[in-house]
Design a protein around this motif. Structure first.
Motif, PDB file in Angstrom:
ATOM      1  N   ARG A 135      90.943  38.119  81.355  1.00  0.00           N
ATOM      2  CA  ARG A 135      90.547  39.326  81.204  1.00  0.00           C
ATOM      3  C   ARG A 135      89.518  39.395  80.109  1.00  0.00           C
ATOM      4  NH1 ARG A 135      92.923  44.322  81.635  1.00  0.00           N
ATOM      5  NH2 ARG A 135      94.928  43.892  82.461  1.00  0.00           N
ATOM      6  N   ILE A 136      88.636  40.091  80.289  1.00  0.00           N
ATOM      7  CA  ILE A 136      87.653  40.282  79.237  1.00  0.00           C
ATOM      8  C   ILE A 136      87.393  41.676  78.968  1.00  0.00           C
ATOM      9  CG2 ILE A 136      85.022  39.891  78.644  1.00  0.00           C
ATOM     10  CD1 ILE A 136      85.058  37.727  81.048  1.00  0.00           C
ATOM     11  N   VAL A 137      87.462  42.139  77.433  1.00  0.00           N
ATOM     12  CA  VAL A 137      87.465  43.382  76.938  1.00  0.00           C
ATOM     13  C   VAL A 137      86.037  43.293  76.111  1.00  0.00           C
ATOM     14  CG1 VAL A 137      88.469  45.206  75.567  1.00  0.00           C
ATOM     15  CG2 VAL A 137      89.793  43.886  77.310  1.00  0.00           C
ATOM     16  N   ALA A 138      85.248  44.519  76.181  1.00  0.00           N
ATOM     17  CA  ALA A 138      84.093  44.571  75.413  1.00  0.00           C
ATOM     18  C   ALA A 138      84.295  45.839  74.444  1.00  0.00           C
ATOM     19  CB  ALA A 138      82.830  44.907  76.179  1.00  0.00           C
ATOM     20  N   PHE A 139      83.714  45.750  73.154  1.00  0.00           N
ATOM     21  CA  PHE A 139      83.575  46.543  72.218  1.00  0.00           C
ATOM     22  C   PHE A 139      82.126  47.015  71.938  1.00  0.00           C
ATOM     23  CE2 PHE A 139      87.540  44.463  70.688  1.00  0.00           C
ATOM     24  CZ  PHE A 139      88.637  45.454  71.386  1.00  0.00           C
ATOM     25  N   GLN A 140      81.688  48.343  72.043  1.00  0.00           N
ATOM     26  CA  GLN A 140      80.289  48.755  71.462  1.00  0.00           C
ATOM     27  C   GLN A 140      80.566  49.930  71.185  1.00  0.00           C
ATOM     28  OE1 GLN A 140      78.743  48.091  75.506  1.00  0.00           O
ATOM     29  NE2 GLN A 140      78.061  50.107  75.494  1.00  0.00           N
ATOM     30  N   VAL A 148      93.197  36.847  76.323  1.00  0.00           N
ATOM     31  CA  VAL A 148      92.131  37.886  76.486  1.00  0.00           C
ATOM     32  C   VAL A 148      90.639  37.569  75.385  1.00  0.00           C
ATOM     33  CG1 VAL A 148      91.358  40.058  76.465  1.00  0.00           C
ATOM     34  CG2 VAL A 148      93.864  39.575  76.909  1.00  0.00           C
ATOM     35  N   LEU A 149      89.600  37.503  76.475  1.00  0.00           N
ATOM     36  CA  LEU A 149      88.304  37.226  75.676  1.00  0.00           C
ATOM     37  C   LEU A 149      87.711  38.642  75.313  1.00  0.00           C
ATOM     38  CD1 LEU A 149      85.836  35.494  74.774  1.00  0.00           C
ATOM     39  CD2 LEU A 149      84.916  35.545  77.160  1.00  0.00           C
TER      40      LEU A 149
END
Length: 303
Positions: free
Chosen positions: A199-204, A159-160
């Motif tokens: 799969r790409i997961v972002a955090f902000q 996962v990126l």
């Protein structure tokens, strides 16, 4: 503790993990997402609401206890999580506020988080209090000197993961060049993930929206003129989830098939949720997440 703090990010990479091996899908894993430890918010917020003078001294003991409880919960988990991410507002004092207070809150936060099991890396996300509601080159430099890169990437189990500084989307008035640099980096990373069909997961920190993509602009979301094209770009590249904080209560929304998951605070609550964190399980083609209070946090995780 101080020596390892800055070495977790380098050249926009979170270097705790071996990127080459982590690009490949592996066994199921899980991580913990928290938000808004925000040491110092409670008494400051209550004073402002009551029209009282701001508190003085070392007045954030309640938040210290909650952050320590969060670390204790994480350390008691079996198996241990692959990593812990705190989605912004690590502390409450703004960069241009009382420098002594800011330094003490940073010191307390780092001391608490240094008690994490050393095998569990901590991923820090920049919040509005960490860099200012209207960031400047100076406030960005203050954050980076204390916590390392404010946007970066890493791979885990195929996962990126992308860590974004959402304050650049909220107000880039004074940091156009820095915002452009983040956007160019983001385009590069999205293209990389797309080529890998990952799969790409972002955090902000600040959620794109709270419940509805068309909701009006407000303090607690990203302005609509930026929100919509950014969401379209992220979703088309393969981002499946964006995990956020900022609200101090839980919220959930969908943009097409992409989930916008806002997690309530470890620290002071502004809604009806309890102090807590989110357990996120990644297994096969699925990603599952659930919020748990600090008082009833799971000790054993089945994957």
């Amino acid at each position: 503790m101080a020596a390892s703090w800055k070495t977790h990010t380098k050249d926009r990479k979170f270097i705790f993990f071996n990127e080459a091996s982590e690009r490949v899908a592996s066994d199921p894993f899980f991580f913990i997402q928290g938000a808004d430890c925000q040491l110092g918010l409670k008494d400051m917020y209550i004073a402002e609401k009551k029209g009282l003078p701001p508190p003085t001294g070392h007045y954030w003991e309640d938040e210290i206890k909650l952050a320590k409880k969060a670390v204790e919960c994480i350390n008691n988990m079996q198996p241990p999580p692959s990593f812990v991410v705190i989605c912004g507002d690590l502390i409450n004092a703004f960069p241009d506020a009382d420098k002594e207070m800011r330094a003490q809150q940073e010191k307390d936060f780092k001391e608490i988080m240094s008690k994490l099991n050393p095998s569990i890396p901590l991923v820090c996300v920049c919040g509005n209090h960490d860099v200012g509601n209207q960031p400047t080159p100076e406030s960005v430099a203050v954050y980076r000197s204390s916590f390392g890169d404010d946007y970066f990437s890493f791979w885990q189990g195929g996962v990126l993961f992308l860590v974004l500084n959402s304050q650049y989307y909220f107000d880039s008035t004074k940091i156009h060049q820095i915002q452009a640099e983040q956007e160019a980096w983001l385009d590069t990373m999205l293209e990389e993930g797309k080529k890998k069909e990952a799969r790409i997961v972002a955090f902000q920190h600040i959620p794109m929206f709270i419940k509805d993509v068309d909701e009006p602009d407000q303090y607690f979301n990203i302005p609509k003129n930026i929100r919509k094209p950014l969401l379209a770009k992220l979703e088309s590249a393969g981002v499946t989830h964006i995990f956020c904080g900022h609200l101090h209560y839980n919220a959930y929304g969908l943009y097409k098939s992409m989930e916008i998951v806002t997690t309530s605070a470890i620290g002071y609550q502004l809604g009806k949720d309890t102090h807590g964190m989110r357990v996120v399980k990644v297994k096969g083609g699925s990603l599952e997440h659930s919020y748990h209070s600090l008082e009833n946090f799971p000790k054993e995780i089945t994957l």
